[in-house]
Design a protein around this motif. Structure first.
Motif, PDB file in Angstrom:
ATOM      1  N   ARG A 281      -6.471  27.018  11.283  1.00 19.86           N
ATOM      2  CA  ARG A 281      -6.247  25.793  10.509  1.00 19.86           C
ATOM      3  C   ARG A 281      -5.603  26.058   9.159  1.00 19.86           C
ATOM      4  O   ARG A 281      -4.948  25.185   8.596  1.00 19.86           O
ATOM      5  N   PHE A 282      -5.788  27.250   8.635  1.00 16.38           N
ATOM      6  CA  PHE A 282      -5.237  27.565   7.321  1.00 16.38           C
ATOM      7  C   PHE A 282      -3.744  27.886   7.398  1.00 16.38           C
ATOM      8  O   PHE A 282      -3.103  28.097   6.377  1.00 16.38           O
TER       9      PHE A 282
ATOM     10  N   ASN B 196     -15.376  33.613   6.913  1.00 18.55           N
ATOM     11  CA  ASN B 196     -14.363  34.458   7.540  1.00 18.55           C
ATOM     12  C   ASN B 196     -14.304  35.841   6.904  1.00 18.55           C
ATOM     13  O   ASN B 196     -14.114  36.844   7.600  1.00 18.55           O
ATOM     14  N   PHE B 197     -14.492  35.907   5.584  1.00 13.54           N
ATOM     15  CA  PHE B 197     -14.539  37.204   4.904  1.00 13.54           C
ATOM     16  C   PHE B 197     -15.734  38.014   5.402  1.00 13.54           C
ATOM     17  O   PHE B 197     -15.614  39.224   5.670  1.00 13.54           O
ATOM     18  N   PHE B 198     -16.877  37.373   5.546  1.00 18.83           N
ATOM     19  CA  PHE B 198     -18.088  38.032   6.023  1.00 18.83           C
ATOM     20  C   PHE B 198     -17.870  38.571   7.441  1.00 18.83           C
ATOM     21  O   PHE B 198     -18.250  39.703   7.759  1.00 18.83           O
TER      22      PHE B 198
ATOM     23  N   PRO C  12      -9.109  41.275  12.180  1.00 16.45           N
ATOM     24  CA  PRO C  12      -8.336  40.449  11.236  1.00 16.45           C
ATOM     25  C   PRO C  12      -8.123  39.009  11.707  1.00 16.45           C
ATOM     26  O   PRO C  12      -6.998  38.577  11.962  1.00 16.45           O
ATOM     27  N   LEU C  13      -9.214  38.249  11.828  1.00 22.57           N
ATOM     28  CA  LEU C  13      -9.123  36.831  12.164  1.00 22.57           C
ATOM     29  C   LEU C  13      -9.387  36.006  10.915  1.00 22.57           C
ATOM     30  O   LEU C  13     -10.217  36.386  10.078  1.00 22.57           O
ATOM     31  N   ASN C  14      -8.712  34.882  10.809  1.00 24.55           N
ATOM     32  CA  ASN C  14      -8.766  34.099   9.574  1.00 24.55           C
ATOM     33  C   ASN C  14      -9.479  32.764   9.692  1.00 24.55           C
ATOM     34  O   ASN C  14      -9.695  32.087   8.695  1.00 24.55           O
ATOM     35  N   ASP C  15      -9.837  32.363  10.932  1.00 29.56           N
ATOM     36  CA  ASP C  15     -10.481  31.056  11.093  1.00 29.56           C
ATOM     37  C   ASP C  15     -11.380  31.076  12.322  1.00 29.56           C
ATOM     38  O   ASP C  15     -11.057  30.500  13.357  1.00 29.56           O
TER      39      ASP C  15
ATOM     40  N   THR D  29     -18.551  30.343  16.283  1.00 27.62           N
ATOM     41  CA  THR D  29     -18.791  31.705  15.825  1.00 27.62           C
ATOM     42  C   THR D  29     -19.219  32.587  16.983  1.00 27.62           C
ATOM     43  O   THR D  29     -18.737  33.721  17.144  1.00 27.62           O
ATOM     44  N   GLU D  30     -20.128  32.083  17.807  1.00 27.11           N
ATOM     45  CA  GLU D  30     -20.610  32.859  18.948  1.00 27.11           C
ATOM     46  C   GLU D  30     -19.478  33.168  19.921  1.00 27.11           C
ATOM     47  O   GLU D  30     -19.380  34.286  20.444  1.00 27.11           O
TER      48      GLU D  30
END
Length: 221
Positions: A113-114, A134-136, A144-147, A174-175
């Motif tokens: 989405r970003f 996402n940082f966590f 390297p996933l952003n969303d 998330t799961e």
């Protein structure tokens, strides 16, 4: 492969102001297998979905995760596209997600989405929360996933069958992501547009309660 081999899966809860338009756009592109899994809407979501040409199932329990798990068991198509029914995602961008799956380049494609976040689509609190989550995730899993919370995804049915999904709420995205990483699925991420909800629809996510559950899910898994 034809579009008959693709199921469009739409989880809904009180989306009467958006659902028909979402379905109409997919049908206009030639998609025939559209499944709406409804979480006991109190409005006319189910009626409008049926009138637009979708098949509609009502989940037996509650929560987005429970709905999706139940819906996956109803799908026989070789490919699945998951999209929210609130009008925030563009059906017209479906091939951005489908093409890597259909071409055998990915088992699970996630819409970032970003990549094209429209003004006002996320509150400042939700935007900051998403970026922290996402940082966590990247810190723990080094992927390297952003969303990882995106609701617009494409899968092969075989890859979905390999996932062990048990979350009943908003932790389900998330799961899906974490278990795909752990199972060694080929994951791709593509930039998509994310826009404000259709007028009359409301978010069901609580940024504090659900955010905490998502972070705990990342850690526990």
């Amino acid at each position: 492969m034809t579009l008959k081999d693709v199921c469009i899966l739409i989880p809904t809860l009180n989306e009467e102001d958006a659902i028909a338009e979402v379905i109409d756009e997919f049908r206009a592109m030639g998609f025939e297998d559209i499944l709406v899994i409804d979480g006991h809407s109190c409005d006319r979501t189910r009626e409008r979905a049926r009138a637009a040409g979708a098949r509609v199932a009502v989940q037996s329990g509650k929560g987005k995760g429970q709905a999706l798990n139940e819906a996956f068991d109803l799908i026989e198509s070789d490919y699945i596209v998951m999209i929210d029914g609130d009008g925030t995602y563009l059906p017209s961008e479906v091939h951005l997600l489908l093409d890597p799956v259909l071409g055998g380049k990915a088992d699970h494609v996630m819409g970032n989405r970003f990549g094209n976040l429209q003004k006002g689509a996320l509150t400042r609190l939700n935007s900051v929360g998403n970026k922290l989550i996402n940082f966590f995730f990247r810190l723990i899993y080094d992927v390297p996933l952003n969303d990882i919370l995106t609701g617009y995804r494409a899968f092969t049915r075989e890859s979905v069958s390999r996932l062990d999904l048990s979350m009943t709420g908003f932790e389900i995205e998330t799961e899906m992501t974490v278990d795909s990483v752990k199972k060694g699925l080929n994951i791709a991420e593509v930039p998509i547009t994310y826009q404000s909800r259709s007028r009359g629809t409301r978010t069901k996510l609580n940024p504090f309660m659900d955010g905490a559950r998502i972070i705990v899910t990342i850690y526990r898994m």
